[in-house]
Design an enzyme around this catalytic site. Structure first.
Site, short mmCIF file in Angstrom:
data_model
loop_
_atom_site.label_atom_id
_atom_site.label_comp_id
_atom_site.label_asym_id
_atom_site.label_seq_id
_atom_site.Cartn_x
_atom_site.Cartn_y
_atom_site.Cartn_z
N HIS A 55 -28.54 -105.92 -10.28
CA HIS A 55 -27.54 -105.56 -11.29
C HIS A 55 -28.15 -104.59 -12.30
O HIS A 55 -28.68 -104.97 -13.34
CB HIS A 55 -27.07 -106.85 -12.00
N ARG A 59 -26.27 -95.18 -14.58
CA ARG A 59 -25.43 -94.24 -15.37
C ARG A 59 -25.22 -92.87 -14.72
O ARG A 59 -24.38 -92.11 -15.19
CB ARG A 59 -25.99 -94.02 -16.77
N ASP A 149 -18.06 -104.29 -11.69
CA ASP A 149 -18.77 -104.79 -12.88
C ASP A 149 -18.52 -103.95 -14.12
O ASP A 149 -18.50 -102.72 -14.08
CB ASP A 149 -20.28 -104.83 -12.65
N ASP A 302 -28.90 -106.73 -15.52
CA ASP A 302 -27.77 -106.07 -16.19
C ASP A 302 -28.27 -105.01 -17.17
O ASP A 302 -27.71 -104.83 -18.25
CB ASP A 302 -26.86 -107.09 -16.89
N HIS A 306 -27.66 -97.41 -23.46
CA HIS A 306 -26.63 -96.72 -24.23
C HIS A 306 -27.31 -95.75 -25.20
O HIS A 306 -28.40 -96.03 -25.68
CB HIS A 306 -25.80 -97.71 -25.05
N PHE A 320 -21.27 -102.63 -25.67
CA PHE A 320 -21.86 -103.84 -25.14
C PHE A 320 -23.06 -103.47 -24.27
O PHE A 320 -22.98 -102.53 -23.49
CB PHE A 320 -20.86 -104.57 -24.24
N GLY A 321 -24.14 -104.21 -24.38
CA GLY A 321 -25.19 -104.04 -23.39
C GLY A 321 -26.59 -103.89 -23.97
O GLY A 321 -26.76 -103.50 -25.12
#
Lengths: 437, 316
Positions: A55, A59, A149, A302, A306, A320-321
């Site tokens: 996971h 990008r 996802d 995950d 960003h 989120f993330g």
């Protein structure tokens, strides 16, 4: 190229030397020597099979300001990974053979890790109609894992069809379990703390209800189901129930959900904003126990890079993330290894063998045997370090661990016989790319 | 006091001190020239990412009565409405030289983020952040309760033993949150009333009692009944079925007004939806202190501006 690794401790606790030749493990045993080899002194180091992330958000294409296949691959290698599964929420979305082949070939070209694209379940992740699952499965990228996802396949009929259709090609659906109506505008775990902070609540039931529905669907159509990033104690109970009934479901947990809890949201620091949200400390403990017990099958990062401006803002405006590839092993060690809940053998299972099996990635079923592909990492579990920006090698700096002391350090990583990390430092991109070629 | 971000940062003595200082500020308004030179040469920026005419005017009036210079940036027709970030807007006005930012923002925690960010050096006053807090509203409500109960003898007093019933949309109300925490600090007891959908999950861990029956709550003869504004868009999101049903169950209508004990005061943070959560007769009755709340708001904001701007790091 030949590598000689001396005095490494294998996941089963035995010590050995290794000789790597032509990308495979050529010799095992004590007192080995190899003429002209690059020698890695692994005394005191723990050898693990190359980590496999099921996971990862790379990008590229489309969001290269956040991460590229190259930068994400470097982050992965630095974290001890030799394979990553790249999620489909790129732009364009990985919903055609063309996009998945492009991502896979970029991974091959750079050589730090094996990049396995994940295909979108639905066109454009829109949740309306199935994407070209067959074409992606039969492409050069040979996609086996399909996921929307970031978004949940919330339509029950579409989910049923997806579970059935991927069976045709021997694939698996990886579900992001998030009931969309129950989480409209949601910002953090729903409970007393979210009420105090005035942040819209993200109820545990929004995850658990989808998982419950999906395991029943998987049973009904006899399909495989993989559930991404479990975050609640209730989700663990649903998976436990499903496995007891013989339903073919696998489940993953992220490193951050094993270590961090919702209290970190109290300062509105958006580095702790993640989907699914950080939960209660009871949930964290339940997830650890479930991983130790085998109810949860794997750990997956995950990794979600960003740009800084999407985190330098008020909580509800932030993305989120968290990035996770570079810190994953240290966080797993801190959360479940140092406490004795998982052995290094268990870590090899949950971070390499089982994720490779779910992703149908060959070469990870019998690591550290003669003839096996030389994918492994050497770590120093006794090291302790304050996690800092210098440990990050992707483009994202959105890690929740800055300033936190974490155990363990990746000393070397070898992908298909090629060192990607030596002496704790990433090897240069040209060197890695040329050697793989 | 460097910033005012949350009433939870105020201990009892500090909170009483702010109310007492506001009494002094209120006295200024009765002078021939209702102005103090205290903050001459200091600049206050009102940064309103969310429209709020009454809060903005109240802060402007407060700053001007203390002789501060005031810059106001509000959402409409400014860079804020063009998607400029909090960081850029704050740094831009900070570059013009400001001493305090009064921040109204739609995101919970925005004032905390600005204060913790080191983007700017100025003091930050939270003028309402999302559904989190509205500290000066909590303070002006406490001031109004104390003043109504004790009149000229209010100075130095807390709200020990005062019973406050807050009615309506607790879930989305920053006013309710600031009141709950501050009233607890000041010794009052708080009872929350509303439909189950608008009482936050986990409210049982708050220092309050709670119920759903307004008539039962009013039968307890509370000292204060505070009606919260209900936004009709909540109806669309299935928090309650219809405005009429809401008004019938949780509105302070004329019949309920008539049953209130003689000493019960009626409060509302405004703007009011007359006929929904509060009837016109209730809003305009002698027991309504709604306009006092507005007037007291200026005194409270003068006190807060004074505390964050007077001296360097002086005060609490």
């Amino acid at each position: 190229m030949t590598l000689l690794i001396t005095g490494a401790r294998l996941p089963d606790g035995t010590n050995t030397d290794l000789v790597v030749k032509n990308g495979v493990i050529a010799e095992l045993g004590p007192g080995l020597s190899a003429l002209g080899a690059i020698v890695i002194d692994a005394a005191g180091l723990q050898a693990l099979p190359g980590l496999v992330d099921l996971h990862t958000h790379l990008r590229e294409p489309g969001f290269e300001q956040s991460e590229t296949v190259l930068t994400g691959s470097r982050a992965a290698a630095a974290g001890g990974f030799t394979a990553v599964h790249a999620m489909a929420n790129t732009s364009p979305v990985a919903d055609t053979a063309g996009v998945v082949e492009q991502v896979a070939s970029l991974g091959e070209q750079h050589g730090y890790v094996t990049v396995r694209p994940i295909g979108a379940v639905t066109v454009g992740l829109a949740g309306e109609r199935l994407s070209e699952i067959g074409a992606m499965a039969q492409s050069r990228a040979a996609v086996r894992v399909f996921s929307d996802d970031g978004k949940c396949v919330s339509d029950a009929l579409l989910m049923r069809r997806a579970l059935e259709y991927v069976k045709t090609f021997g694939g698996v659906i990886a579900q992001h379990a998030q009931e969309p109506r129950l989480t409209e505008g949601a910002q953090m775990n729903e409970g007393a703390l979210s009420s105090e902070l005035g942040l819209a609540g993200w109820p545990a039931v929004a995850e658990e209800a989808i998982i419950a529905r999906d395991v029943l669907l998987a049973q009904h159509v006899g399909a495989l189901l993989h559930v991404c990033h479990l975050s609640t104690a209730g989700s663990v109970e649903v998976i436990r129930w499903a496995k007891a009934r013989g339903i073919r479901v696998t489940a993953e947990v992220t490193p951050h959900h094993l270590l961090l809890d919702e209290q970190l949201a109290a300062g509105y620091d958006s580095r702790f904003k993640v989907n699914p949200p950080l939960r209660r400390s009871e949930d964290v403990l339940a997830l650890r126990a479930a991983l130790a017990e085998g109810i949860i099958d794997i750990v997956a990062t995950d990794h979600a890079p960003h740009p800084i401006e999407t985190k330098e803002c008020a909580w509800q405006e932030a993305s989120f993330g968290m990035v996770g590839l570079e810190s994953a092993l240290s966080v797993v060690q801190a959360a479940v290894v140092d406490s004795g809940q998982l052995s290094w053998g268990d870590v090899a299972r949950v971070l390499s063998r089982t994720p490779a099996a779910i992703g149908q990635l060959a070469g990870y079923d019998a690591p550290f045997t003669i003839g096996a592909p030389a994918n492994f990492t050497l770590i120093d579990p006794s090291a302790r370090r304050v996690f800092g920006l210098e440990q990050l090698h992707g483009k994202g700096a959105n890690t929740p661990y800055l300033g936190r002391e974490l155990p363990g350090r990746v000393v070397a990583t070898v992908h298909r016989g090629v060192p990607t990390v030596l002496d704790g430092e990433l090897r240069p991109a040209e060197e890695v790319a040329n050697r793989v070629a | 006091m460097k910033h005012l971000l949350s009433v939870r940062d105020l201990d009892r003595d500090t909170a009483v001190g702010i109310l007492d200082l506001a009494e002094d500020m209120a006295d200024v308004a009765t002078r021939a020239v209702p102005k103090l030179p205290t903050l001459r040469g200091r600049t206050v920026a009102n940064l309103f990412f969310e429209d709020s005419t009454r809060t903005r005017l109240s802060f402007e009036a407060a700053a001007k009565r203390l002789s501060a210079d005031v810059i106001t940036v509000s959402a409409k027709g400014s860079s804020v409405s063009k998607g400029e970030s909090l960081k850029d807007t704050a740094q831009t006005i900070a570059a013009m030289g400001i001493d305090a930012v009064v921040l109204r923002h739609g995101a919970s925690g925005a004032a905390r983020v600005l204060a913790d960010s080191h983007w700017i050096d100025a003091a930050v006053i939270n003028a309402g952040d999302g559904t989190h807090e509205h500290p000066t509203q909590g303070l002006l409500d406490a001031y109004t309760m104390r003043k109504t109960l004790h009149g000229d003898a209010a100075r130095g007093k807390s709200l020990d033993g005062v019973r406050v019933t807050i009615v309506g949309d607790i879930l989305h109300s920053r006013v309710a949150r600031s009141n709950v925490w501050l009233l607890q600090t000041l010794g009052a007891s708080v009872h929350l009333v509303g439909p189950e959908t608008l009482l936050p999950l986990g409210v049982d861990s708050w220092p309050v009692t709670r119920g759903t029956d307004l008539d039962a709550a009013l039968a307890e003869n509370p000292d204060v009944v505070m009606m919260l504004r209900v936004q009709s868009e909540r109806m669309q999101a299935a928090f309650f079925p219809h405005e009429r049903e809401y008004a019938r169950q949780w509105g302070l209508d004329d019949a309920r007004l008539a049953r209130l004990a003689p000493h019960t005061m009626v409060m509302h943070p405004g703007p009011m939806n007359r006929g929904l959560e509060i009837s016109s007769a209730s809003a305009d009755s002698a027991r309504s202190v709604v306009l006092h709340q507005v007037a007291n708001g200026v005194s409270i904001r003068m006190a807060v501006l004074y505390l964050v701007l007077s001296g360097s790091g002086a005060g609490a």
